[in-house]
Design an enzyme around this catalytic site. Structure first.
Site, PDB file in Angstrom:
ATOM      1  CB  THR A  20      36.813  16.102   8.844  1.00 15.53           C
ATOM      2  OG1 THR A  20      37.719  17.201   8.856  1.00 15.53           O
ATOM      3  CG2 THR A  20      37.424  14.923   9.578  1.00 15.53           C
ATOM      4  CG  LEU A  50      42.538  25.521   8.068  1.00 17.12           C
ATOM      5  CD1 LEU A  50      41.382  26.327   7.494  1.00 17.12           C
ATOM      6  CD2 LEU A  50      43.877  26.127   7.677  1.00 17.12           C
ATOM      7  CG  PHE A  74      49.028  19.502  20.179  1.00 10.67           C
ATOM      8  CD1 PHE A  74      49.504  20.568  19.423  1.00 10.67           C
ATOM      9  CD2 PHE A  74      47.656  19.311  20.272  1.00 10.67           C
ATOM     10  CE1 PHE A  74      48.635  21.427  18.772  1.00 10.67           C
ATOM     11  CE2 PHE A  74      46.769  20.172  19.635  1.00 10.67           C
ATOM     12  CZ  PHE A  74      47.266  21.229  18.872  1.00 10.67           C
ATOM     13  CB  CYS A 125      38.292  19.173  15.247  1.00 17.06           C
ATOM     14  SG  CYS A 125      37.844  20.651  14.353  1.00 17.06           S
ATOM     15  CE  LYS A 136      41.711  26.629  19.031  1.00 16.80           C
ATOM     16  NZ  LYS A 136      42.743  26.175  18.123  1.00 16.80           N
TER      17      LYS A 136
HETATM   18  C1  UGA Z   1      42.327  20.767  15.701  1.00 15.98           C
HETATM   19  C2  UGA Z   1      43.688  20.465  15.069  1.00 15.98           C
HETATM   20  O1  UGA Z   1      44.739  21.015  15.866  1.00 15.98           O
HETATM   21  C3  UGA Z   1      43.780  21.033  13.660  1.00 15.98           C
HETATM   22  O2  UGA Z   1      45.007  20.648  13.059  1.00 15.98           O
HETATM   23  C4  UGA Z   1      42.614  20.485  12.816  1.00 15.98           C
HETATM   24  O3  UGA Z   1      42.603  21.024  11.519  1.00 15.98           O
HETATM   25  C5  UGA Z   1      41.306  20.844  13.499  1.00 15.98           C
HETATM   26  O4  UGA Z   1      41.295  20.284  14.829  1.00 15.98           O
HETATM   27  C6  UGA Z   1      40.191  20.287  12.662  1.00 15.98           C
HETATM   28  O5  UGA Z   1      40.088  19.067  12.530  1.00 15.98           O
HETATM   29  O6  UGA Z   1      39.484  21.068  12.001  1.00 15.98           O
HETATM   30  P1  UGA Z   1      41.240  22.893  16.939  1.00 15.98           P
HETATM   31  O7  UGA Z   1      40.101  22.000  17.272  1.00 15.98           O
HETATM   32  O8  UGA Z   1      40.963  24.234  16.386  1.00 15.98           O
HETATM   33  O9  UGA Z   1      42.227  22.174  15.856  1.00 15.98           O
HETATM   34  O10 UGA Z   1      42.053  23.113  18.265  1.00 15.98           O
HETATM   35  P2  UGA Z   1      43.461  22.716  18.890  1.00 15.98           P
HETATM   36  O11 UGA Z   1      44.333  23.915  18.939  1.00 15.98           O
HETATM   37  O12 UGA Z   1      44.016  21.509  18.276  1.00 15.98           O
HETATM   38  O13 UGA Z   1      43.020  22.390  20.397  1.00 15.98           O
HETATM   39  C7  UGA Z   1      42.111  21.334  20.687  1.00 15.98           C
HETATM   40  C8  UGA Z   1      41.989  21.127  22.175  1.00 15.98           C
HETATM   41  O14 UGA Z   1      43.185  20.588  22.703  1.00 15.98           O
HETATM   42  C9  UGA Z   1      41.719  22.404  22.973  1.00 15.98           C
HETATM   43  O15 UGA Z   1      40.748  22.114  23.957  1.00 15.98           O
HETATM   44  C10 UGA Z   1      43.056  22.729  23.584  1.00 15.98           C
HETATM   45  O16 UGA Z   1      42.957  23.474  24.775  1.00 15.98           O
HETATM   46  C11 UGA Z   1      43.601  21.336  23.835  1.00 15.98           C
HETATM   47  N1  UGA Z   1      45.085  21.287  23.936  1.00 15.98           N
HETATM   48  C12 UGA Z   1      45.847  21.531  22.837  1.00 15.98           C
HETATM   49  C13 UGA Z   1      45.668  20.930  25.122  1.00 15.98           C
HETATM   50  O17 UGA Z   1      44.979  20.693  26.147  1.00 15.98           O
HETATM   51  N2  UGA Z   1      47.029  20.831  25.193  1.00 15.98           N
HETATM   52  C14 UGA Z   1      47.822  21.077  24.129  1.00 15.98           C
HETATM   53  O18 UGA Z   1      49.061  20.962  24.259  1.00 15.98           O
HETATM   54  C15 UGA Z   1      47.218  21.434  22.924  1.00 15.98           C
END
Ligand code: UGA
Length: 432
Positions: A122, A153, A252, A263, A324
Site C-alpha cells: 500500500t 485482503l 461496515f 491498515c 478483530k
Molecule cells: C482492512 C480492509 O477491510 C481490507 O479491505 C484491506 O485490504 C486491509 O484493511 C488492508 O489495507 O490491508 P483489516 O484491517 O484486516 O482490513 O480489517 P477490517 O475487517 O476491515 O476491520 C478493521 C477494523 O474495523 C476492526 O477494528 C474492526 O473491528 C472494525 N470494524 C469493521 C467495525 O468496527 N465495524 C464494522 O462494521 C467493520
C-alpha cells in the site's frame, strides 16, 4: 506463470500461496532468513485461518518455494510482486517507503529480460513513478513495466478475499501487460471478480480511498451510536435501515469500539499527509482520525459510568483484546488504551483471547492472561466483551460468573439487550 513475491509478510505470503494454488510457480523471497527457514519447515509465521493448509499443499507439489535468493527468483520469474511493509514513518504520519525502494533497487540488478514489476504494497499515489525511476537507473525502459495492483485482503478472511474478490485493480497503461495480468487473474475473474484497469496513480489512490471510506463508514455509525444511546434508539435498527438503501449498503455499519488494525489507522493518516502534500485539505479524513481516537476516550468514560467511578480494586474480565476476531494482531487495538487505563486506576484485569497471551500486557502488574472464558470471568465485577470471537457469542454468563451482581459491557452487541435484562444481568452495549 512464474511469479516472484518479494516480502513474505501478510500480503506476500497469502497472495503467493493463493497464486500457487491457482497453478502458478511462486518464489517467495524474504531477506529474513529465520522466516524463510520457518516456512521451509512448514511453520507459518502469521495467524491466518486456512493459510497453513494451502501453503503445505502447494509447497509439497513444488509450486511454492521459499528462499532468500532474490537473484534466482527474479531471473526465473515473469512477474515480480513487491509486497513489503509500508509502516508509518517514525514520528510522522506518512508511509515509510524505504522497504519498497530497497526492493526496487535490489530487483533491478537482476532484470535480464522483460519483467512486470507489480507493486502490491500500500503506497501513496505516485510511488510507482519513483519505483520506475529507481529501476531506470539500472535498466532500460523496454525491459520492464511498473504496475500498481493493490490488495483488498482482510486479516482473518484473507484466503476467501483472495479467492472471491469484488474487484481486481490494475494500474498500468501498457495493453500487453494488462492482458498478461488479466490472464493471471483469469480464474478469479471467471468466478465473478470485476477486472478494472486504470492508470497507475489511479490504482494507488483507489486503495487508500477504499480504506479511508470504510473507516469513515465505521466512524459514522459509531457517532450515530453515541446519539442512539442518548435518544433511546437501537443503532442496529439504524444500520439495517440505512443499509437497505443500496446506495449505502449494509456492510461496515457495525458500531463498536474504535477501529484498529495495521491498515485503517496507518493508511488514513498517510492519505491525510498526501492531501497536505498536494495542498488538498482532506477534512473528512482528518475528522475520521479524530473521531476514532476520541472514541477510545468515550469508551473509557462509559466504563467509568458503568462502575459509578469506582474502578479501584474492581475485578474486570476482558474477553478478546485483538483488534478483530480470527487474528492475533494487536496493532492499534482499542484494548491497548483500555486495559492500561483500567490497570492504572487500580483495577485487576483478567483477560482471555483465543489467539493467546499478549506481550503488550505482560509487564503490566494486575493484568493477567487466562486460559478460558470461565477463568477470566469467575470473580469479575465487570465483564467487557471487546472482540467478537465466535466463542463469545454463546456464553452462559450464569455459569461462568459466580458474582450475581456482575455487570456486562458488550462492545460488539453480541447479545440481545432485552434477553440479557430478562435474565437479570446489568447489561450495557453500544448504541442501544
Ligand atoms: C482492512 C480492509 O477491510 C481490507 O479491505 C484491506 O485490504 C486491509 O484493511 C488492508 O489495507 O490491508 P483489516 O484491517 O484486516 O482490513 O480489517 P477490517 O475487517 O476491515 O476491520 C478493521 C477494523 O474495523 C476492526 O477494528 C474492526 O473491528 C472494525 N470494524 C469493521 C467495525 O468496527 N465495524 C464494522 O462494521 C467493520
Amino acid at each position: 506463470m512464474k511469479i516472484c513475491m518479494i516480502g513474505v509478510g501478510y500480503v506476500g505470503l497469502v497472495s503467493g500461496a493463493c497464486f500457487a494454488d491457482l497453478g502458478n510457480t511462486v518464489y517467495c523471497i524474504d531477506n529474513n532468513q529465520d522466516k524463510i527457514d520457518m516456512l521451509n519447515m512448514g511453520k507459518i509465521p502469521i495467524y491466518e485461518p486456512g493459510l497453513s493448509e494451502i501453503v503445505k499443499k502447494n509447497y509439497l507439489s513444488n509450486r511454492l518455494k521459499f528462499s532468500t535468493n532474490l537473484k534466482d527468483a527474479v531471473i526465473k520469474s515473469d512477474i515480480i510482486f513487491i509486497c513489503v511493509g509500508t509502516p508509518s514513518s517514525k514520528g510522522k504520519k506518512s508511509a515509510n517507503l524505504k522497504y519498497v525502494f530497497n526492493a526496487a533497487n535490489e530487483l533491478s540488478k537482476y532484470i535480464n529480460k522483460f519483467k512486470i514489476i507489480v507493486n502490491k504494497s500500500t503506497v501513496p499515489v505516485s510511488t510507482g513513478d519513483i519505483v520506475e525511476k529507481i529501476i531506470l537507473k539500472k535498466k532500460k525502459k523496454k525491459l520492464f513495466e511498473v504496475v500498481s495492483n493493490p490488495e483488498f485482503l482482510r486479516e482473518g478472511e484473507a484466503i476467501r478475499d483472495f479467492r472471491f474478490p469484488d474487484r481486481i485493480v490494475i494500474g498500468c497503461n501498457n495493453k500487453k501487460v494488462i492482458r498478461k495480468l488479466e490472464s493471471l487473474y483469469d480464474p478469479l475473474i471467471k468466478k465473478g471478480a470485476f477486472f478494472l484497469s486504470t492508470s497507475r496513480r489511479g490504482a494507488e489512490l483507489i486503495k487508500y480511498a477504499s480504506n479511508a471510506f470504510l473507516a469513515t463508514k465505521i466512524s459514522f455509525i459509531n457517532e450515530i451510536a453515541n446519539l442512539c444511546e442518548k435518544t433511546g434508539v437501537n443503532v442496529e435498527d439504524v444500520s439495517i435501515g440505512m443499509g437497505l438503501d443500496k446506495r449505502i449498503g449494509s456492510r461496515f455499519l457495525r458500531a463498536g469500539p474504535a477501529y484498529g488494525g495495521s491498515c485503517f489507522p496507518k493508511d488514513i493518516a498517510a492519505l491525510a499527509v498526501t492531501g497536505d502534500q498536494y495542498k488538498t485539505n482532506l477534512s473528512i479524513i482528518k475528522s475520521v482520525m479524530k473521531s476514532n481516537s476520541n472514541r477510545k476516550i468515550l469508551l473509557i468514560e462509559r466504563i467509568k459510568r458503568i462502575l459509578s467511578n469506582k474502578i479501584k480494586n474492581k475485578e474486570i474480565a476482558v474477553l478478546g483484546v485483538t483488534f478483530k476476531p480470527n487474528t492475533d494482531d494487536m496493532r492499534q487495538s482499542s484494548s491497548l488504551k483500555l486495559l492500561p487505563f483500567l490497570q492504572k486506576k487500580g483495577a485487576k484485569i483478567n483477560y482471555y483471547d483465543p489467539s493467546g497471551e499478549k506481550k503488550e500486557f505482560s509487564r503490566l502488574k494486575n493484568i493477567s492472561f487466562c486460559r478460558n472464558i470461565k477463568e477470566a470471568c469467575k470473580k469479575a465485577d465487570l465483564i467487557i466483551i471487546h472482540t467478537e470471537w465466535d466463542e463469545f457469542k454463546t456464553i452462559d454468563f450464569k455459569k461462568v460468573s459466580k458474582n450475581k451482581k456482575v455487570k456486562i459491557y458488550d462492545m460488539r452487541n453480541l447479545y440481545s439487550s432485552s434477553k440479557m435484562q430478562k435474565l437479570g444481568f446489568l447489561y450495557y452495549s453500544i448504541g442501544r
